[in-house]
Design a protein around this motif. Structure first.
Motif, PDB file in Angstrom:
ATOM      1  N   ASP A  51     125.420  83.869  -5.633  1.00 55.64           N
ATOM      2  CA  ASP A  51     126.595  83.008  -5.646  1.00 55.64           C
ATOM      3  C   ASP A  51     126.132  81.588  -5.975  1.00 55.64           C
ATOM      4  N   SER A  52     127.064  80.641  -6.013  1.00 57.91           N
ATOM      5  CA  SER A  52     126.701  79.248  -6.280  1.00 57.91           C
ATOM      6  C   SER A  52     126.559  78.466  -4.982  1.00 57.91           C
ATOM      7  N   GLY A  53     126.056  77.244  -5.089  1.00 59.29           N
ATOM      8  CA  GLY A  53     126.015  76.339  -3.955  1.00 59.29           C
ATOM      9  C   GLY A  53     125.166  76.829  -2.795  1.00 59.29           C
ATOM     10  N   ILE A  54     125.587  76.467  -1.590  1.00 55.08           N
ATOM     11  CA  ILE A  54     124.855  76.831  -0.379  1.00 55.08           C
ATOM     12  C   ILE A  54     124.872  78.336  -0.168  1.00 55.08           C
ATOM     13  N   SER A  55     125.954  78.987  -0.573  1.00 53.45           N
ATOM     14  CA  SER A  55     126.021  80.445  -0.459  1.00 53.45           C
ATOM     15  C   SER A  55     124.913  81.106  -1.275  1.00 53.45           C
ATOM     16  N   GLY A  56     124.735  80.663  -2.517  1.00 58.03           N
ATOM     17  CA  GLY A  56     123.670  81.198  -3.356  1.00 58.03           C
ATOM     18  C   GLY A  56     122.294  80.873  -2.817  1.00 58.03           C
ATOM     19  N   THR A  57     122.143  79.649  -2.293  1.00 58.24           N
ATOM     20  CA  THR A  57     120.870  79.251  -1.684  1.00 58.24           C
ATOM     21  C   THR A  57     120.548  80.136  -0.492  1.00 58.24           C
TER      22      THR A  57
ATOM     23  N   THR B 239     118.745  86.238   8.446  1.00 60.87           N
ATOM     24  CA  THR B 239     119.736  86.900   7.596  1.00 60.87           C
ATOM     25  C   THR B 239     120.591  85.910   6.820  1.00 60.87           C
ATOM     26  N   LEU B 240     121.383  86.456   5.900  1.00 58.43           N
ATOM     27  CA  LEU B 240     122.324  85.645   5.127  1.00 58.43           C
ATOM     28  C   LEU B 240     123.252  84.867   6.042  1.00 58.43           C
ATOM     29  N   SER B 241     123.783  85.512   7.074  1.00 59.80           N
ATOM     30  CA  SER B 241     124.725  84.854   7.986  1.00 59.80           C
ATOM     31  C   SER B 241     124.107  83.651   8.667  1.00 59.80           C
ATOM     32  N   ILE B 242     122.848  83.774   9.079  1.00 66.32           N
ATOM     33  CA  ILE B 242     122.173  82.659   9.750  1.00 66.32           C
ATOM     34  C   ILE B 242     122.016  81.480   8.802  1.00 66.32           C
ATOM     35  N   PHE B 243     121.586  81.745   7.585  1.00 70.86           N
ATOM     36  CA  PHE B 243     121.387  80.659   6.624  1.00 70.86           C
ATOM     37  C   PHE B 243     122.713  79.984   6.262  1.00 70.86           C
ATOM     38  N   LEU B 244     123.779  80.765   6.160  1.00 65.61           N
ATOM     39  CA  LEU B 244     125.086  80.179   5.857  1.00 65.61           C
ATOM     40  C   LEU B 244     125.479  79.151   6.916  1.00 65.61           C
ATOM     41  N   LEU B 245     125.194  79.463   8.169  1.00 66.71           N
ATOM     42  CA  LEU B 245     125.561  78.560   9.259  1.00 66.71           C
ATOM     43  C   LEU B 245     124.654  77.337   9.320  1.00 66.71           C
ATOM     44  N   ILE B 246     123.342  77.568   9.267  1.00 67.27           N
ATOM     45  CA  ILE B 246     122.416  76.444   9.478  1.00 67.27           C
ATOM     46  C   ILE B 246     122.358  75.496   8.279  1.00 67.27           C
TER      47      ILE B 246
ATOM     48  N   THR C 210     136.828  69.127   8.615  1.00 64.48           N
ATOM     49  CA  THR C 210     135.536  69.596   9.099  1.00 64.48           C
ATOM     50  C   THR C 210     135.699  70.816  10.012  1.00 64.48           C
ATOM     51  N   VAL C 211     136.686  70.762  10.904  1.00 68.49           N
ATOM     52  CA  VAL C 211     136.950  71.904  11.795  1.00 68.49           C
ATOM     53  C   VAL C 211     137.341  73.131  10.983  1.00 68.49           C
ATOM     54  N   TYR C 212     138.248  72.945  10.027  1.00 68.38           N
ATOM     55  CA  TYR C 212     138.675  74.068   9.192  1.00 68.38           C
ATOM     56  C   TYR C 212     137.507  74.646   8.388  1.00 68.38           C
ATOM     57  N   ALA C 213     136.674  73.759   7.825  1.00 72.94           N
ATOM     58  CA  ALA C 213     135.561  74.217   6.998  1.00 72.94           C
ATOM     59  C   ALA C 213     134.536  74.989   7.819  1.00 72.94           C
ATOM     60  N   ILE C 214     134.175  74.462   8.985  1.00 73.82           N
ATOM     61  CA  ILE C 214     133.206  75.154   9.838  1.00 73.82           C
ATOM     62  C   ILE C 214     133.769  76.496  10.305  1.00 73.82           C
ATOM     63  N   TYR C 215     135.050  76.526  10.631  1.00 76.88           N
ATOM     64  CA  TYR C 215     135.689  77.779  11.024  1.00 76.88           C
ATOM     65  C   TYR C 215     135.626  78.810   9.896  1.00 76.88           C
ATOM     66  N   THR C 216     135.914  78.367   8.680  1.00 78.46           N
ATOM     67  CA  THR C 216     135.896  79.276   7.528  1.00 78.46           C
ATOM     68  C   THR C 216     134.501  79.854   7.293  1.00 78.46           C
ATOM     69  N   VAL C 217     133.492  78.997   7.335  1.00 80.57           N
ATOM     70  CA  VAL C 217     132.122  79.456   7.138  1.00 80.57           C
ATOM     71  C   VAL C 217     131.698  80.393   8.268  1.00 80.57           C
ATOM     72  N   ALA C 218     132.165  80.114   9.492  1.00 80.60           N
ATOM     73  CA  ALA C 218     131.848  80.993  10.616  1.00 80.60           C
ATOM     74  C   ALA C 218     132.431  82.389  10.403  1.00 80.60           C
ATOM     75  N   ILE C 219     133.671  82.448   9.929  1.00 83.94           N
ATOM     76  CA  ILE C 219     134.297  83.749   9.638  1.00 83.94           C
ATOM     77  C   ILE C 219     133.552  84.451   8.501  1.00 83.94           C
ATOM     78  N   TYR C 220     133.228  83.709   7.470  1.00 84.04           N
ATOM     79  CA  TYR C 220     132.454  84.249   6.341  1.00 84.04           C
ATOM     80  C   TYR C 220     131.131  84.829   6.832  1.00 84.04           C
ATOM     81  N   SER C 221     130.423  84.081   7.667  1.00 80.53           N
ATOM     82  CA  SER C 221     129.126  84.530   8.186  1.00 80.53           C
ATOM     83  C   SER C 221     129.278  85.761   9.077  1.00 80.53           C
TER      84      SER C 221
END
Length: 293
Positions: free
Chosen positions: A38-44, A57-64, A82-93
């Motif tokens: 993927d692109s961005g932080i997800s791809g990283t 794992t992928l989930s850990i890297f997405l969060l940190i 910021t709250v919405y974005a962190i929540y979204t990434v948490a669900i994704y992870s």
């Protein structure tokens, strides 16, 4: 605290939940099984997941990787974003972890739906993850911290948000090619990125462009003050008259980035519920400072 909590909308949280789930599905079902990125932080995060020990794992890297970027952008983007974005990434992870490690789905060798066909995986992975990212943006959040950094730093270094993100992704794919000692997967990952970007464009209409807002209202002083305090930028205020009502009104012209549209709308309607707002794309913004008035 209660005042802030009242601004969080259930519909936004529900749609951001859907966005996180959809994005996790696209990434884990189509991209990670065949080692596309993927692109961005997800791809990283996907690259780091492949070259580090299994417990990272992928989930850990997405969060940190994402959460510090969102917190860094707190002042610029606001606490609600910021709250919405962190929540979204948490669900994704969370759902990325469930799909890869909990659910009875084998994604270790090939995509359960597209096999090892790299083109199909690139296209469908890009489109589905693009839907997730687009929904996240549309409902006030974000799926990737690198775009927040782009909003903050792109103007300072004299490039557009889209150029900033593109430069990061090109660098990411070059690093992937060097690490893998093969350019096939990074090249297909560019197809993924293009498909995702076009999908996001379709959902949020103009992902890389600023937005100009024309606000027809009857409380110009309060709205100008609130917008200036919230975003730290100026606006143009003109006197106007209602064509049908013949009442005296005010027209405010204000330029925001795509992450700020929802917040701007909420601020205006909280002050003047009857305010009429139109949003248009802005291809270029030329200014000597942050205040345009």
């Amino acid at each position: 605290m209660i005042k802030y909590l009242k601004k969080i909308r259930i519909i936004n949280l529900l749609m951001l939940t859907v966005a996180g789930i959809v994005n996790a599905f696209g990434i884990t079902i189509f991209l990670t099984p065949v080692k596309l990125y993927d692109s961005g932080i997800s791809g990283t995060s996907m690259l780091l997941d492949q070259i580090t020990p299994e417990y990272l794992t992928l989930s850990i890297f997405l969060l940190i990787l994402n959460i510090p970027l969102f917190l860094f952008g707190l002042k610029k983007q606001g606490w609600l974003f910021t709250v919405y974005a962190i929540y979204t990434v948490a669900i994704y992870s969370l759902f990325a972890w469930l799909i890869t490690d909990v659910f009875p789905i084998d994604v270790s060798i090939a995509s359960p739906l597209a096999g090892t066909d790299l083109l199909l995986c690139a296209l469908f992975g890009g489109v589905i993850s693009g839907i997730g990212s687009g929904l996240a943006i549309r409902y006030g959040g974000a799926m990737d911290g690198i775009e927040v950094m782009a909003v903050i730093f792109a103007k300072k270094i004299g490039i557009t948000v889209g150029t900033f993100v593109m430069m990061y992704n090109v660098l990411l794919y070059v690093v992937c090619g060097i690490v893998l000692k093969s350019w096939i997967l990074p090249l297909y990952s560019i197809v993924t990125y293009a498909a995702a970007l076009k999908t996001i464009d379709f959902i949020v209409e103009g992902v890389d462009r600023a937005k100009s807002a024309i606000i027809i209202n009857e409380a110009p002083e309060e709205i100008c003050k609130a917008l200036s305090e919230a975003f730290g930028s100026g606006m143009t205020h003109l006197e106007a008259k209602g064509g049908y009502s013949n009442r005296d009104k005010s027209m405010i012209y204000f330029v925001v980035n795509r992450y700020q549209v929802i917040r701007m709308r909420d601020i205006v309607h909280e002050i003047d519920p009857s305010a009429y707002i139109t949003i248009s794309e802005v291809a270029d913004v030329f200014s000597n400072n942050n205040k345009n008035n």
